[in-house]
Design a protein around this motif. Structure first.
Motif, PDB file in Angstrom:
ATOM      1  N   THR A  68       0.843  -1.194   0.000  1.00 43.06           N
ATOM      2  CA  THR A  68       0.000   0.000   0.000  1.00 43.06           C
ATOM      3  C   THR A  68       0.879   1.245   0.000  1.00 43.06           C
ATOM      4  N   GLU A  69       0.262   2.401  -0.208  1.00 38.61           N
ATOM      5  CA  GLU A  69       1.020   3.653  -0.244  1.00 38.61           C
ATOM      6  C   GLU A  69       1.628   3.952   1.127  1.00 38.61           C
ATOM      7  N   LYS A  70       2.891   4.385   1.120  1.00 44.68           N
ATOM      8  CA  LYS A  70       3.597   4.759   2.343  1.00 44.68           C
ATOM      9  C   LYS A  70       4.232   6.125   2.141  1.00 44.68           C
ATOM     10  N   GLU A  71       4.835   6.651   3.219  1.00 42.87           N
ATOM     11  CA  GLU A  71       5.447   7.976   3.144  1.00 42.87           C
ATOM     12  C   GLU A  71       6.802   7.961   3.835  1.00 42.87           C
ATOM     13  N   VAL A  72       7.789   8.619   3.219  1.00 42.66           N
ATOM     14  CA  VAL A  72       9.110   8.773   3.820  1.00 42.66           C
ATOM     15  C   VAL A  72       9.153  10.126   4.531  1.00 42.66           C
ATOM     16  N   ALA A  73       8.793  10.165   5.799  1.00 47.14           N
ATOM     17  CA  ALA A  73       8.816  11.395   6.591  1.00 47.14           C
ATOM     18  C   ALA A  73       7.927  12.480   5.964  1.00 47.14           C
ATOM     19  N   ASP A  74       7.822  13.618   6.647  1.00 55.74           N
ATOM     20  CA  ASP A  74       7.066  14.751   6.107  1.00 55.74           C
ATOM     21  C   ASP A  74       7.955  15.634   5.248  1.00 55.74           C
ATOM     22  N   LEU A  75       9.248  15.644   5.568  1.00 52.32           N
ATOM     23  CA  LEU A  75      10.164  16.533   4.868  1.00 52.32           C
ATOM     24  C   LEU A  75      11.576  15.984   5.003  1.00 52.32           C
ATOM     25  N   LEU A  76      12.337  16.072   3.911  1.00 50.69           N
ATOM     26  CA  LEU A  76      13.740  15.687   3.941  1.00 50.69           C
ATOM     27  C   LEU A  76      14.594  16.887   3.554  1.00 50.69           C
TER      28      LEU A  76
END
Length: 355
Positions: free
Chosen positions: A34-42
Motif C-alpha cells: 500500500t502507499e507509504k510515506e518517507v517522513a514529512d520533509l527531507l
C-alpha cells in the motif's frame, strides 16, 4: 495531502536550506504494498539527510492547559518516532523512487547516507519545558531530537549552513543524552570569561554549540557574508558548465551546502576581490580556496566576455601543488556599474555530487 502546517515547514526550510535540498510529498508505493510515506520533509545534502516528522495540534482541539497539551505531545511523539524509524528503513533499503526537490528535479536518496532524525511539533501552548530528546524504550529503538517549531526557527537563524545544523543536531542529541533535559552549564569564551546557557530557554543551547565550535567572539561581518553567499546560491546562473549534467546548478548547490561559516567568509571575500579586479581590467587568477580535508580546490579568475581557463590546463597546474577530488573555477566579469556576473566551471572527479 499536504496540510497547512507541512506547507509552512516546507516554505521555511526552502528559505534556509535552498530549494534544491528540500524534498516533500514523499509518498510512494512499492510493488505489492500500500502507499507509504518517507517522513514529512527531507533536507537532503547527499551524504547526510535530515528526516523531519511534523506534528501539529488541531486548533479546534487545543486547550490552554500546558499539561494537557504535553500529554498530546507524548502521544504524537510515539507515532512520530515509529514513522521516522520506518523512514530510515525505507531509505536504507535502496528501493525508493526518486522524489522531486523544491526546484522540480527528481533526486534519488543515497541508501547509505547518514540520516539525522528530527521531530518538530507545532503547539503554541507548550512552552520551553518539553522533552528535548525522546528516549528509546527498547534495544531496537533510538533517541530522537525533538523541537518546537519556534525553537526550530531559532536554531536555523543561529546556524548558517545546512551542515552546521546537521552537526548541531548530532551534538545536541549527545548533549542531552549525557546531561539530561534541563539545567544550566558553564562554558569559557575566547577571552577566558565564563558564560552560562539555559538549555531549555528558546533553544539557547545552540549558542553553546557555536561557542565550542567557533569561539564566542561574534563577527558582525559574518552576517553580511552569509547574506551575500545566500544571494549567490539562490541566483546561480544558467551558464554553469558541468559535463554530462542537465541540471548543472544542482551539484554546485550540494557542494556549497557542505561549507561551514569560515569557508563561506573566505569564499565571499575572494569572489568580491575577483570582481574588483575585473572592474579594473586586471584579468588573471586572483586567488584560490583549498580544503585538504574535503579534497577540493576553488580557483578564482577575473575575466571579460565570459572567457574561462581551460580546465585541463587548470587541473594540470593545480595537481602539481596538491591532490583533490573537486576542482571549481569561479570566473567573474564586470558588466557595468550596477551589474556583474559570476559563472562556474565544475569538475567532480570522484563523482561525489554528479551521481
Amino acid at each position: 495531502m499536504v496540510n497547512d502546517s507541512e506547507r509552512l515547514l516546507d516554505a521555511f526550510s526552502e528559505l534556509y536550506f535552498y530549494k534544491e535540498l528540500v524534498q516533500s510529498n514523499l509518498h510512494f508505493t512499492l510493488e505489492g504494498s500500500t502507499e507509504k510515506e518517507v517522513a514529512d520533509l527531507l533536507i537532503n545534502v547527499g551524504d547526510f539527510i535530515i528526516a523531519i516528522q511534523l506534528k501539529a495540534r488541531n486548533e479546534k482541539e487545543q486547550t490552554f492547559d500546558e499539561q494537557q497539551e504535553l500529554k498530546w505531545l507524548t502521544s504524537k511523539c510515539r507515532k512520530a518516532k515509529k514513522q521516522i524509524k520506518d523512514s530510515i528503513q525505507f531509505i536504507q533499503s535502496g528501493q525508493l523512487p526518486a522524489f522531486k526537490n523544491g526546484r522540480g528535479k527528481f533526486v534519488s536518496l543515497i541508501s547509505n547516507a547518514e540520516i539525522v532524525p528530527l521531530i518538530v511539533f507545532m503547539n503554541e501552548t507548550i512552552g520551553n519545558d518539553y522533552p528535548h530528546i525522546l528516549k528509546k524504550h527498547s534495544e531496537e529503538g533510538m533517541d530522537v531530537n525533538c523541537l518546537s517549531f519556534r525553537d526550530f526557527q531559532n536554531m536555523c537563524r543561529a546556524l548558517l549552513t545546512p551542515m552546521e545544523i546537521i552537526y548541531y543536531l548530532q551534538w545536541r542529541l549527545m548533549f542531552y543524552q549525557k546531561y539530561g533535559n534541563t539545567g544550566t552549564s558553564v562554558f569559557i569564551d575566547d577571552n577566558n570569561n565564563s558564560s552560562f546557557a539555559n538549555h531549555t530557554h528558546g533553544e539557547a543551547l545552540v549558542y553553546q554549540f557555536i561557542a565550542e565550535r567557533y569561539g564566542t567572539e561574534t563577527n558582525e561581518t559574518m552576517k553580511q557574508c552569509v547574506a551575500d553567499f545566500s544571494f549567490i546560491l539562490h541566483n546561480l546562473p544558467d551558464r554553469v558548465i558541468v559535463e554530462s549534467e542537465q541540471d548543472s546548478s544542482y551539484p554546485l548547490i550540494l557542494f556549497f551546502a557542505h561549507f561551514e561559516r569560515m569557508e563561506i567568509k573566505e569564499y565571499v571575500d575572494r569572489v568580491f576581490n575577483t570582481i574588483a579586479a575585473a572592474k579594473k581590467g586586471t584579468y588573471n587568477i586572483i586567488g584560490s580556496l583549498r580544503n585538504e580535508g574535503q579534497h577540493y580546490v576553488v580557483v578564482f579568475v577575473s575575466t571579460h566576455d565570459g572567457y574561462f581557463l581551460d580546465m585541463e590546463f587548470l587541473e594540470e597546474v593545480v595537481r602539481k601543488k596538491c591532490n583533490f577530488d573537486i576542482l571549481l573555477q569561479v570566473y567573474c566579469y564586470w558588466e557595468n556599474e550596477e551589474d556583474f556576473r559570476i559563472d562556474y566551471c565544475f569538475r567532480d572527479y570522484a563523482d561525489r555530487y554528479l551521481k
